[in-house]
Design an enzyme around this catalytic site. Structure first.
Site, short mmCIF file in Angstrom:
data_model
loop_
_atom_site.label_atom_id
_atom_site.label_comp_id
_atom_site.label_asym_id
_atom_site.label_seq_id
_atom_site.Cartn_x
_atom_site.Cartn_y
_atom_site.Cartn_z
N ALA A 264 15.22 48.51 60.09
CA ALA A 264 15.81 47.66 61.14
C ALA A 264 14.93 47.57 62.39
O ALA A 264 15.36 47.04 63.41
CB ALA A 264 17.23 48.09 61.50
N GLY B 157 18.40 45.43 53.45
CA GLY B 157 18.14 46.83 53.80
C GLY B 157 18.23 47.18 55.26
O GLY B 157 18.62 48.30 55.61
N GLU B 158 17.90 46.25 56.15
CA GLU B 158 17.90 46.61 57.58
C GLU B 158 19.31 46.56 58.17
O GLU B 158 19.60 47.25 59.13
CB GLU B 158 17.01 45.65 58.39
CG GLU B 158 15.74 45.19 57.73
CD GLU B 158 14.83 46.32 57.30
OE1 GLU B 158 14.46 46.32 56.11
OE2 GLU B 158 14.50 47.17 58.11
N LEU B 159 20.16 45.70 57.59
CA LEU B 159 21.45 45.47 58.23
C LEU B 159 22.25 46.76 58.52
O LEU B 159 22.73 46.95 59.63
CB LEU B 159 22.32 44.51 57.40
CG LEU B 159 23.69 44.30 58.03
CD1 LEU B 159 23.59 43.45 59.28
CD2 LEU B 159 24.67 43.70 57.05
#
Ligand code: FES
Ligand code: FES
Length: 904
Positions: free
Chosen positions: A533, A865-867
């Site tokens: 992120a 993946g970053e959320l």
């Protein structure tokens, strides 16, 4: 040397071992049982768990002189094989419990011992067992692991058949949108997925083992390096210093044109100066690891210590010297200018709030420490194998420093036990390249966990001052931001990270007027690298906590305040971009009843001793690298109904294999190609194309689209005039190409000097709800439940997306409450770095999907993946305030900080 007669996986073994060697070393090096993995090597992670005489032991801290003759040892290899899976192995596959897979053997072995002792455990029994036996996982968030053990127990008790547990492809053959286990799950659960250290054991005779001579101070001038004593030691082949580096001896940090430095500031081996604790000064190349380490300790380095600037404010002080002479310590600035001047806006506003925020140096803490090897291939090229999640970018970043023509260097990704972004930067690649070139021999380098902590990048802290203004109806009128990014001594990606402040402070809200400025600051603390992120956890922490402060000042409920201000049609992001979709209001509608119920529950369950509270936060992140990011892939028809997919979508445990295969299968649906007939080759320069790095949640979008384009080209070539498809033979007979390249360029523009532009074509949106309990006597916070309403577009594989979200939430809990690498002397282990263990992560985690198709996403998908780590920590911090009235604005919220807030 002592003789031991033990039974390993049912086979009697007569062994001659060093009494002080660990059981792990003997099992791996002497018996080649490579399913046993070594993470911390200090008893903290359980990756090396084996069963000895019915008990789970950590083989890394079990010395051979403590192993009794006749001991009965079971490793993962003794639990089941691909042909005869133990129910635990099957359940781990179908629950997505093996993500990177590095902890998997340890968990399965440990769980097997549990089920032998108790065939009907409760979920809490399973959690207690893993806690007691030190099984730590950094990827899964633990819930899938418990789900798997519970189902395996059912199979063992005869309450569920293996058949029922086994995943079946739906009748229509479609795998897109399903929960089919990733292909790598099978080797991971059987311990046959060989990571870098495993392959390292099979390198040929003559391979040299490397050990680093590292700086023990954070800033110094190097006066001399004396390698003579080390060079005369047993087994030492060579000791390398900067003089042995053929090229520029600098990593190319890919500086922006407006960066005041040129980006060539990180030495491969230090020459004139030491810039941070742990910097590599020399490399010892020896016949074995012990000899290399002993000789490394004998290298003498004379230093003149310089002032150490261990934070952005310290390095920005007027009297601070330039860490890189000739480049100011503040070497990049990013403004944000949106809408009207904020001065008059703030003057007229009904409510104004302001606060200072700090998000610290979160360490990545994969269970697998950094590892790699290098050699010269038959064509005279240097080949470097590592955990790189950016093989093409790293090639570009190190070739000049090594003094290699680009065509003489190849990078390959090893099977990787997670990175969470730290491998977006090269770590060992330059060192391996130097050693392979200087010695002409294959070389192998494995970091200890101490080195993993002290000599890899960390999340860069942001010091943020933020102001927001609103009218009396609760509409945000303006925002003023100031952020300083402490990026450590090396500039790579520091400018990019600083732009994230402009893009994500206040993201998710329609803020018409913004003024702000951020800067990248060179310091002597750990170098800043990407972390899941990248920039959002720092940026959005500030705005998400300040939004709560503003709501409170206005007397509004925090969720309703967000509902009033979140993006709706006609609104723009902080960069002035129209979002690609507007799902936040409906997502808040979904969360609202859960939020209200949670508030009621917390109020009812609060006591004087344990205060309970509820917090929310809104998270947004962009998929891709800013602007016109690109990716490539190819597809080749290899036989009737069979294809080979080539891409460099690096896998760090997130599920690149099923991501790529699921996308290809969907794209090839018109041809009716069976899922099992799609083969994939990945992440090998010279064979697979440049798909760009696996970071920034870009791969499903970017490489997914490249795969789609390649598949569409193949379909087009195979299509006859009547609409039917040519066979493989017909393609060949007609002389048509069998391989088709796919390339996709994101329809985006990078932001300008005022932070305005359309940097991402797809975003991810999330709403986090945290329910916490705070002990008033100790200040300790426990997260009791996390809920995430997520819009990541259409989902390719539910299992891996679930896994990403659970794992990211667990890391958010760590970021909020425990994780840090501020104290370079203390935070040098997983435990000291605050890694969440199973007791720290609630079993109660609820994921709710709101799947809005993305116009530019392949089959509607965005990234993922970053959320989950964009902003869960702000929800937790807001929940602490809701529980006990303590507002933490500098992370982590350690018990002593909360206690101070409670009692002064
Ligand atoms: S506990 Fe043995 S490797 Fe971590
Ligand atoms: S799957 Fe557990 S550490 Fe990666």
């Amino acid at each position: 040397m002592i003789k031991k007669e033990i039974v390993v996986n049912g086979i009697p073994r007569e062994l001659y071992v060093n009494a002080k060697d660990s059981l792990a070393k003997v099992l791996r090096n002497q018996l080649c049982l490579l399913g046993l993995k070594l993470g911390c090597e200090s008893g903290q992670c359980g990756a090396c768990s084996v069963i000895m005489d019915g008990k789970v032991v950590r083989a890394c801290i079990t010395r051979m002189n403590r192993v009794k003759d006749g001991a009965n040892i079971v490793t993962i290899e003794g639990i089941g094989s691909a042909e005869h899976l133990h129910p635990l192995q099957l359940a781990f596959m179908v629950h997505g419990a093996a993500q990177c897979g590095f902890c998997t053997s340890g968990f399965i072995v440990s769980a097997r011992a549990l089920l032998e002792e108790n065939d009907s455990p409760t979920r809490q029994d399973v959690r207690d067992w893993f806690q007691k036996h030190h099984n730590v996982c950094r990827c899964t968030g633990y819930k899938p692991l418990v789900d798997a053990v519970m189902d395996a127990a059912k199979v063992l008790r005869g309450e569920m058949s293996r058949e029922d547990l086994t995943y079946k492809i739906p009748e229509d053959g479609r795998v897109w949108g399903t929960s089919i286990p990733r292909p790598s799950a099978l080797p991971k659960v059987t311990g046959t997925w060989n990571f870098g250290a495993d392959v390292g054991l099979s390198l040929p005779d003559g391979t040299l083992h490397l050990a680093l001579v590292q700086a023990k101070v954070s800033h110094a001038r190097i006066l001399s390096i004396d390698t003579s004593r080390a060079e005369s030691m047993e087994g030492v082949f060579k000791v390398l210093t900067h003089k042995d580096v053929k090229g520029r001896n600098r990593i190319n940090g890919l500086a922006f044109p407006s960066n005041l430095g040129d980006g060539f500031d990180r030495p491969i081996l230090c020459d004139e100066k030491v810039f941070q604790f742990g910097d590599a000064i020399a490399i010892v190349c020896a016949d074995n690891e012990e000899q290399a380490k002993a000789a490394a300790a004998a290298v003498e380095v004379e230093l003149e210590q310089l002032p150490e600037y261990m934070s952005a404010p310290a390095a920005m002080a007027e009297d601070a010297i330039e860490i890189h002479p000739g480049t100011p310590n503040v070497y990049f600035t990013q403004k944000i200018v949106k809408g009207e001047d904020t001065g008059p806006v703030f003057e007229k506003a009904h409510a104004v709030v302001e606060d200072d925020f700090y998000v610290g140096r979160q360490p990545h803490m994969p269970i697998e420490p950094d590892v790699g090897f290098a050699y010269t291939n038959d064509e005279g090229k240097i080949v470097i194998h590592s955990k790189s999640i950016a093989i093409y970018a790293h090639h570009f970043m190190i070739a000049e420093g090594l003094g290699l023509e680009p065509e003489n260097l190849l990078l390959v990704q090893n099977k990787t036990g997670a990175t969470f972004g730290y491998k977006f930067s090269p770590t060992n690649e330059g060192l391996l390249g130097v050693a392979a070139m200087a010695t002409g021999r294959p070389v192998f380098l494995k970091y200890s966990y101490y080195q993993q902590m002290t000599y890899t990048g960390k999340r860069s802290p942001f010091f943020i001052n933020l102001r927001m203004a609103a009218d009396k109806e609760g509409k945000i009128l303006g925002m003023e931001s100031d952020w300083s990014v402490d990026h450590g001594p090396y500039s790579e990606f520091g400018d990019l990270l600083t732009t994230r402040g402009a893009q994500f402070i206040g993201a998710g809200y329609a803020i018409p007027n913004i003024r702000g400025e951020g800067r990248t600051v060179c310091t002597n603390h750990a170098w800043g690298s990407a972390f899941r992120a990248f920039g959002a956890p720092q940026s959005e922490f500030a705005s998400e906590v300040l939004v709560d402060e503003l709501a409170e000042k206005l007397g509004m409920d925090p969720l309703e305040f967000r509902f009033r201000n979140c993006y709706r049609k006609g609104d723009t992001t902080p960069t002035g971009q129209e979002p690609e979709i507007y799902s936040l209001p409906e997502m808040i509608d979904i969360l609202r009843p859960k939020y209200q119920a949670a508030k009621k529950k917390a109020a009812a369950a609060s006591t004087a001793e344990v205060k309970r509270g509820v917090g929310v936060a809104l998270g947004v992140y962009g998929s891709g690298l800013d602007g016109p990011d690109t990716s490539e892939a190819w597809i080749e028809l290899t036989g009737e109904g069979k294809v080979l997919l080539g891409d460099s979508w690096e896998d760090h445990g997130q599920g690149a294999d099923i991501g790529a295969l699921g996308t290809a299968h969907e794209a090839l649906r018109p041809l009716g190609i069976a899922y099992e007939n799609i083969e994939r080759i990945a992440c090998e320069m010279g064979v697979t194309p440049n798909s760009g790095p696996a970071g920034g949640s870009r791969s499903q979008l970017m490489t997914g689209n490249a795969i789609r384009v390649a598949c569409e080209s193949l379909i087009k070539a195979m299509t006859k005039e009547d609409g039917s498809f040519r066979t493989f033979e017909e393609m060949k007979n007609e002389g048509l190409p069998l391989r088709y390249d796919g390339k996709w360029v994101a329809p985006c523009t990078a932001c300008d000097e005022n932070g305005q532009g359309n940097p991402f074509c797809c975003y991810m949106y999330g709403l986090f709800l945290a329910e916490v309990a705070v002990e008033t006597a100790t200040g300790k916070t426990r997260v009791e439940k996390m809920t995430l309403v997520a819009d990541v577009g259409k989902i390719n594989n539910k299992l891996v997306v679930d896994g990403q979200l659970y794992g990211g939430l667990a890391q958010g809990i760590g970021l909020a409450l425990s994780e840090d690498y501020e104290d370079i002397k203390k935070h040098t282990t997983m435990k000291a770095g605050g890694i969440p263990e199973i007791r720290d992560v609630p079993d109660d985690m609820e994921l709710i999907y709101f799947e809005t198709p993305r116009p530019d996403g392949p089959f509607g998908a965005s990234g993922t993946g970053e959320l989950p780590l964009s902003c869960p920590h702000a929800a937790i911090i807001n929940a602490i305030y809701n529980a006990c009235g303590v507002r933490i604005t500098a992370l982590p919220a350690l018990p002593e900080k909360v206690l101070k807030g409670l009692h002064g």
